[in-house]
Enzyme design. Structure first.
Site, PDB file in Angstrom:
ATOM      1  N   HIS A  20      19.163  41.624 -27.973  1.00  0.00           N
ATOM      2  CA  HIS A  20      19.320  40.165 -27.927  1.00  0.00           C
ATOM      3  C   HIS A  20      20.812  39.876 -27.800  1.00  0.00           C
ATOM      4  O   HIS A  20      21.640  40.805 -27.789  1.00  0.00           O
ATOM      5  CB  HIS A  20      18.659  39.485 -29.122  1.00  0.00           C
ATOM      6  CG  HIS A  20      19.157  39.910 -30.481  1.00  0.00           C
ATOM      7  ND1 HIS A  20      20.464  39.738 -30.897  1.00  0.00           N
ATOM      8  CD2 HIS A  20      18.514  40.506 -31.524  1.00  0.00           C
ATOM      9  CE1 HIS A  20      20.588  40.187 -32.134  1.00  0.00           C
ATOM     10  NE2 HIS A  20      19.420  40.682 -32.536  1.00  0.00           N
ATOM     11  N   HIS A  23      23.420  41.605 -30.152  1.00  0.00           N
ATOM     12  CA  HIS A  23      23.840  42.972 -29.807  1.00  0.00           C
ATOM     13  C   HIS A  23      24.834  42.933 -28.646  1.00  0.00           C
ATOM     14  O   HIS A  23      25.845  43.639 -28.634  1.00  0.00           O
ATOM     15  CB  HIS A  23      22.641  43.829 -29.382  1.00  0.00           C
ATOM     16  CG  HIS A  23      21.545  43.919 -30.402  1.00  0.00           C
ATOM     17  ND1 HIS A  23      20.280  43.465 -30.156  1.00  0.00           N
ATOM     18  CD2 HIS A  23      21.547  44.403 -31.675  1.00  0.00           C
ATOM     19  CE1 HIS A  23      19.530  43.675 -31.233  1.00  0.00           C
ATOM     20  NE2 HIS A  23      20.278  44.238 -32.169  1.00  0.00           N
ATOM     21  N   CYS A 130      15.416  49.654 -47.710  1.00  0.00           N
ATOM     22  CA  CYS A 130      15.073  48.758 -46.599  1.00  0.00           C
ATOM     23  C   CYS A 130      15.005  49.609 -45.339  1.00  0.00           C
ATOM     24  O   CYS A 130      16.002  50.212 -44.933  1.00  0.00           O
ATOM     25  CB  CYS A 130      16.109  47.649 -46.412  1.00  0.00           C
ATOM     26  SG  CYS A 130      15.841  46.755 -44.856  1.00  0.00           S
ATOM     27  N   CYS A 133      17.375  48.363 -42.453  1.00  0.00           N
ATOM     28  CA  CYS A 133      18.783  48.775 -42.616  1.00  0.00           C
ATOM     29  C   CYS A 133      18.897  50.287 -42.650  1.00  0.00           C
ATOM     30  O   CYS A 133      19.969  50.821 -42.429  1.00  0.00           O
ATOM     31  CB  CYS A 133      19.371  48.281 -43.926  1.00  0.00           C
ATOM     32  SG  CYS A 133      19.559  46.518 -44.092  1.00  0.00           S
ATOM     33  N   CYS A 148      15.251  42.386 -48.752  1.00  0.00           N
ATOM     34  CA  CYS A 148      16.530  42.882 -48.238  1.00  0.00           C
ATOM     35  C   CYS A 148      17.450  41.692 -47.954  1.00  0.00           C
ATOM     36  O   CYS A 148      17.018  40.721 -47.327  1.00  0.00           O
ATOM     37  CB  CYS A 148      16.277  43.671 -46.945  1.00  0.00           C
ATOM     38  SG  CYS A 148      17.771  43.850 -45.946  1.00  0.00           S
ATOM     39  N   HIS A 151      17.774  41.499 -43.873  1.00  0.00           N
ATOM     40  CA  HIS A 151      16.584  41.235 -43.052  1.00  0.00           C
ATOM     41  C   HIS A 151      15.560  40.316 -43.704  1.00  0.00           C
ATOM     42  O   HIS A 151      14.604  39.888 -43.057  1.00  0.00           O
ATOM     43  CB  HIS A 151      15.911  42.564 -42.664  1.00  0.00           C
ATOM     44  CG  HIS A 151      16.776  43.433 -41.808  1.00  0.00           C
ATOM     45  ND1 HIS A 151      17.614  44.396 -42.320  1.00  0.00           N
ATOM     46  CD2 HIS A 151      16.971  43.433 -40.463  1.00  0.00           C
ATOM     47  CE1 HIS A 151      18.268  44.984 -41.329  1.00  0.00           C
ATOM     48  NE2 HIS A 151      17.911  44.422 -40.198  1.00  0.00           N
ATOM     49  N   LYS A 299      21.700  34.890 -39.320  1.00  0.00           N
ATOM     50  CA  LYS A 299      21.922  35.922 -38.315  1.00  0.00           C
ATOM     51  C   LYS A 299      20.784  35.898 -37.302  1.00  0.00           C
ATOM     52  O   LYS A 299      19.613  35.961 -37.679  1.00  0.00           O
ATOM     53  CB  LYS A 299      21.961  37.282 -39.013  1.00  0.00           C
ATOM     54  CG  LYS A 299      22.183  38.452 -38.064  1.00  0.00           C
ATOM     55  CD  LYS A 299      22.052  39.780 -38.826  1.00  0.00           C
ATOM     56  CE  LYS A 299      22.245  40.963 -37.895  1.00  0.00           C
ATOM     57  NZ  LYS A 299      21.577  42.175 -38.370  1.00  0.00           N
ATOM     58  N   LYS A 302      15.653  39.763 -34.229  1.00  0.00           N
ATOM     59  CA  LYS A 302      14.263  39.875 -33.793  1.00  0.00           C
ATOM     60  C   LYS A 302      13.333  39.668 -34.969  1.00  0.00           C
ATOM     61  O   LYS A 302      12.255  39.114 -34.835  1.00  0.00           O
ATOM     62  CB  LYS A 302      14.021  41.254 -33.172  1.00  0.00           C
ATOM     63  CG  LYS A 302      14.542  41.340 -31.769  1.00  0.00           C
ATOM     64  CD  LYS A 302      13.599  40.646 -30.796  1.00  0.00           C
ATOM     65  CE  LYS A 302      14.287  40.518 -29.444  1.00  0.00           C
ATOM     66  NZ  LYS A 302      13.422  39.909 -28.443  1.00  0.00           N
TER      67      LYS A 302
HETATM   68  N1  MSP Z   1      22.041  51.815 -35.401  1.00  0.00           N
HETATM   69  C1  MSP Z   1      22.874  51.087 -36.292  1.00  0.00           C
HETATM   70  C2  MSP Z   1      24.338  51.317 -35.976  1.00  0.00           C
HETATM   71  C3  MSP Z   1      24.773  52.755 -36.021  1.00  0.00           C
HETATM   72  S1  MSP Z   1      26.433  52.932 -35.547  1.00  0.00           S
HETATM   73  C4  MSP Z   1      26.816  54.503 -35.927  1.00  0.00           C
HETATM   74  C5  MSP Z   1      22.572  49.595 -36.166  1.00  0.00           C
HETATM   75  N2  MSP Z   1      21.945  49.221 -35.052  1.00  0.00           N
HETATM   76  S2  MSP Z   1      21.485  47.715 -34.724  1.00  0.00           S
HETATM   77  O1  MSP Z   1      20.875  47.783 -33.432  1.00  0.00           O
HETATM   78  O2  MSP Z   1      20.704  47.196 -35.789  1.00  0.00           O
HETATM   79  O3  MSP Z   1      22.776  46.840 -34.671  1.00  0.00           O
HETATM   80  C6  MSP Z   1      23.809  47.149 -33.778  1.00  0.00           C
HETATM   81  C7  MSP Z   1      24.917  46.132 -33.852  1.00  0.00           C
HETATM   82  O4  MSP Z   1      24.434  44.838 -33.459  1.00  0.00           O
HETATM   83  C8  MSP Z   1      25.519  45.964 -35.249  1.00  0.00           C
HETATM   84  O5  MSP Z   1      26.939  46.003 -35.148  1.00  0.00           O
HETATM   85  C9  MSP Z   1      25.093  44.584 -35.657  1.00  0.00           C
HETATM   86  O6  MSP Z   1      26.058  43.946 -36.448  1.00  0.00           O
HETATM   87  C10 MSP Z   1      25.011  43.893 -34.309  1.00  0.00           C
HETATM   88  N3  MSP Z   1      24.204  42.696 -34.386  1.00  0.00           N
HETATM   89  C11 MSP Z   1      22.858  42.582 -34.576  1.00  0.00           C
HETATM   90  N4  MSP Z   1      22.558  41.246 -34.661  1.00  0.00           N
HETATM   91  C12 MSP Z   1      23.695  40.509 -34.532  1.00  0.00           C
HETATM   92  C13 MSP Z   1      23.986  39.151 -34.438  1.00  0.00           C
HETATM   93  N5  MSP Z   1      23.057  38.217 -34.587  1.00  0.00           N
HETATM   94  N6  MSP Z   1      25.267  38.801 -34.163  1.00  0.00           N
HETATM   95  C14 MSP Z   1      26.243  39.724 -33.911  1.00  0.00           C
HETATM   96  N7  MSP Z   1      26.014  41.013 -33.995  1.00  0.00           N
HETATM   97  C15 MSP Z   1      24.783  41.425 -34.468  1.00  0.00           C
HETATM   98  O7  MSP Z   1      22.944  48.847 -37.046  1.00  0.00           O
END
Ligand code: MSP
Length: 514
Positions: A20, A23, A130, A133, A148, A151, A299, A302
């Site tokens: 989304h 990311h 969680c 996480c 959590c 989430h 935040k 999904k």
């Molecule tokens: N797999 C772990 C990271 C491992 S790094 C060695 C993870 N993955 S994640 O897919 O859940 O998240 C990846 C990144 O997306 C994280 O930095 C997270 O902060 C970011 N984001 C997820 N949702 C977000 C927002 N709504 N806004 C900004 N960034 C966000 O965590």
């Protein structure tokens, strides 16, 4: 040979779902920074990838009736296709299921296990976990109803024999490290958060699981699967050559910037440097934690069904406007709410009316007055403060970008766009064109405005690579704009009279609000 490569990373994303715009926010920012360093002539290594092990992935696969491997193989392309459309120019894409990564994980595990300090030991764990996480939580940190805090879903009670990593032994060394390197965690609020976590006492954390099997087996005890965060963090050294290429590793590591979201700060700024210290590897130079894109104050995710897929916006605004909006609108380091209206406003004000209008006016006037050919500027024909405005903006852009003040950097170069549009209003070249006696002035003004556009095309390349190339082509400059360098190629006077321009389609067509 010592370290000479600028190394920047994104987090590796869980491919249990599609991306989304939250990311993509990190992906775009990291790409912007990486491209800017390339523009300065540095050798850059930009890493991204997918985090494919762990319970969360295993459960997502089960829910889809697939094996974990088949599931991640099917999902991972859905991430790469988004990065491709967003013009993310990563150098390496890593998947944690690749053999080279599993080899690096075994290598770091053994380095810690055999470091002579008993930093990995067998213990017993029970606690609240969680799965989203992939973290254990203390009861005090949960939301009412044992949810959590990130989430807002129920945590689960787990009890198992685990190997532990002796994080508690690293508090002093971590504090020293952060003392000596004040910018090792940015922004400052996050640094303070990290210091207070360390000062409040570190607990050892478990680094293996026996309740499922989707991951890397511990080299000394194959009945245990390595904990997904230990595995995932290691990706940053895998890709730098830790297990397979010591010469390259020496040139690339330590990472200059781990760009991450604030929810994964503890893993990056506490666990990871301690793991590296235990393995005898230098910690990263900087962890840069940005905020969240929010919807209704929460935040975007999904889990709570607020995730917007990037394609929905790219289809409407184009990739350049997409990249521009998120970097210009949301301060890197702070939370920012997404709104469609704000995106329409920025698109029209900054791009369609700002740079787009500047380009179309100048190219149209070159077309009508000089058949598109850039005229020779005559002495005194144009006096303008544009060269000075540009020199100063270029300097500020550089300072801001090196300090990862992305929004401020973009505002600095937009000062050039505003000044150039104002310059045209003051000089009124459309009036000059009606008076044959003022041909020198007209030539001078149009030369200055076109030269400004040439410089802008180079400066916007890191943030809007496709638009930069379109502008470069319309200016008739030939070749790839991303082969240009700052500061040498943005010195005033680089535009050759006689260059044949052509007014193509609008750089940024206006978008109407619904
Ligand atoms: N797999 C772990 C990271 C491992 S790094 C060695 C993870 N993955 S994640 O897919 O859940 O998240 C990846 C990144 O997306 C994280 O930095 C997270 O902060 C970011 N984001 C997820 N949702 C977000 C927002 N709504 N806004 C900004 N960034 C966000 O965590």
């Amino acid at each position: 040979m010592g370290k000479d490569v600028f190394y920047i990373t994104t987090p590796i994303y869980y491919p249990n779902d599609v991306p989304h715009i939250g990311h993509a926010y990190n992906a775009v920012a990291t790409d912007f920074i990486a491209r800017y360093h390339r523009l300065r002539g540095e050798e850059v290594f930009h890493l991204t990838g997918t985090d494919e092990h762990g319970l969360k992935l295993q459960r997502a696969a089960e829910a889809a009736g697939m094996t974990p491997q088949a599931w991640v193989d099917a999902m991972e392309p859905k991430w790469r296709e988004v990065w491709a459309r967003l013009d993310i120019a990563y150098d390496v894409y890593i998947r944690t299921t690749e053999p080279r990564h599993e080899e690096a994980v075994r290598k770091i595990l053994l380095a810690v296990y055999e470091n002579g300090r008993d930093d990995i030991y067998l213990g017993h764990y029970e606690g609240l976990y969680c799965v989203s996480c992939e973290l254990y939580y203390n009861e005090a940190d949960l939301l009412p109803g044992e949810l959590c805090p990130i989430h807002e879903i129920p945590v689960e009670y787990f009890r198992e024999d685990n190997y532990f990593f002796r994080l508690s032994a690293y508090a002093e060394r971590l504090l020293e490290h952060y003392e000596r390197n004040p910018s090792a965690v940015e922004p400052e609020t996050r640094r303070n958060e990290v210091l207070s976590v360390i000062r409040s006492g570190l607990q050892d954390f478990s680094i293996s699981r026996t309740t499922f099997d989707w991951g890397v087996r511990l080299p000394w005890d194959e009945t245990h699967i390595n904990y997904v965060w230990f595995d995932a963090l290691t990706n940053y050294i895998t890709a730098a050559g830790y297990a397979e290429d010591p010469d390259r590793f020496a040139r690339v590591w330590p990472a200059n910037i781990h760009s991450i979201g604030k929810d994964i700060l503890r893993q990056h700024a506490v666990y990871w440097p301690a793991m590296l210290m235990a393995a005898g590897v230098e910690p990263p130079m900087q962890v840069w934690a940005h905020g969240f894109l929010t919807v209704g104050g929460k935040k975007m995710s999904k889990t709570n069904a607020t995730g917007i897929h990037p394609f929905e916006l790219i289809d409407r605004f184009g990739v350049d406007s997409y990249r521009w909006f998120f970097m210009r609108e949301v301060q890197y380091g702070q939370d920012g709410s997404f709104s469609y209206e704000a995106m329409v406003d920025r698109h029209n004000a900054d791009l369609a009316n700002g740079l787009g209008n500047l380009a179309s006016r100048v190219l149209a006037m070159l077309g009508t007055s000089y058949a598109g050919v850039v005229p020779e500027p005559t002495e005194g024909g144009w006096e303008a403060d544009l060269p000075d405005v540009i020199v100063q903006a270029v300097e500020r852009y550089d300072e801001h970008l090196l300090a990862v003040r992305l929004t401020a950097g973009l505002a600095a170069i937009w000062g050039i766009v505003s000044r150039a549009n104002q310059y045209l209003v003051e000089k009124e070249p459309w009036q000059l064109a009606k008076d044959p006696a003022r041909g020198d002035e007209l030539a001078g003004v149009l030369y200055a405005a076109t030269e400004t556009l040439r410089i802008l095309a180079i400066l916007i390349q890191p943030i809007m690579p496709a638009a930069a190339q379109r502008l470069w082509d319309q200016l008739g400059l030939g070749g790839a704009v991303d082969n240009r360098r700052v500061p040498s190629d943005v010195a005033w006077g680089g535009l050759k009279p006689g260059t044949v321009t052509s007014k193509g389609e609008a750089l940024f067509p206006r978008v109407e609000a619904d």
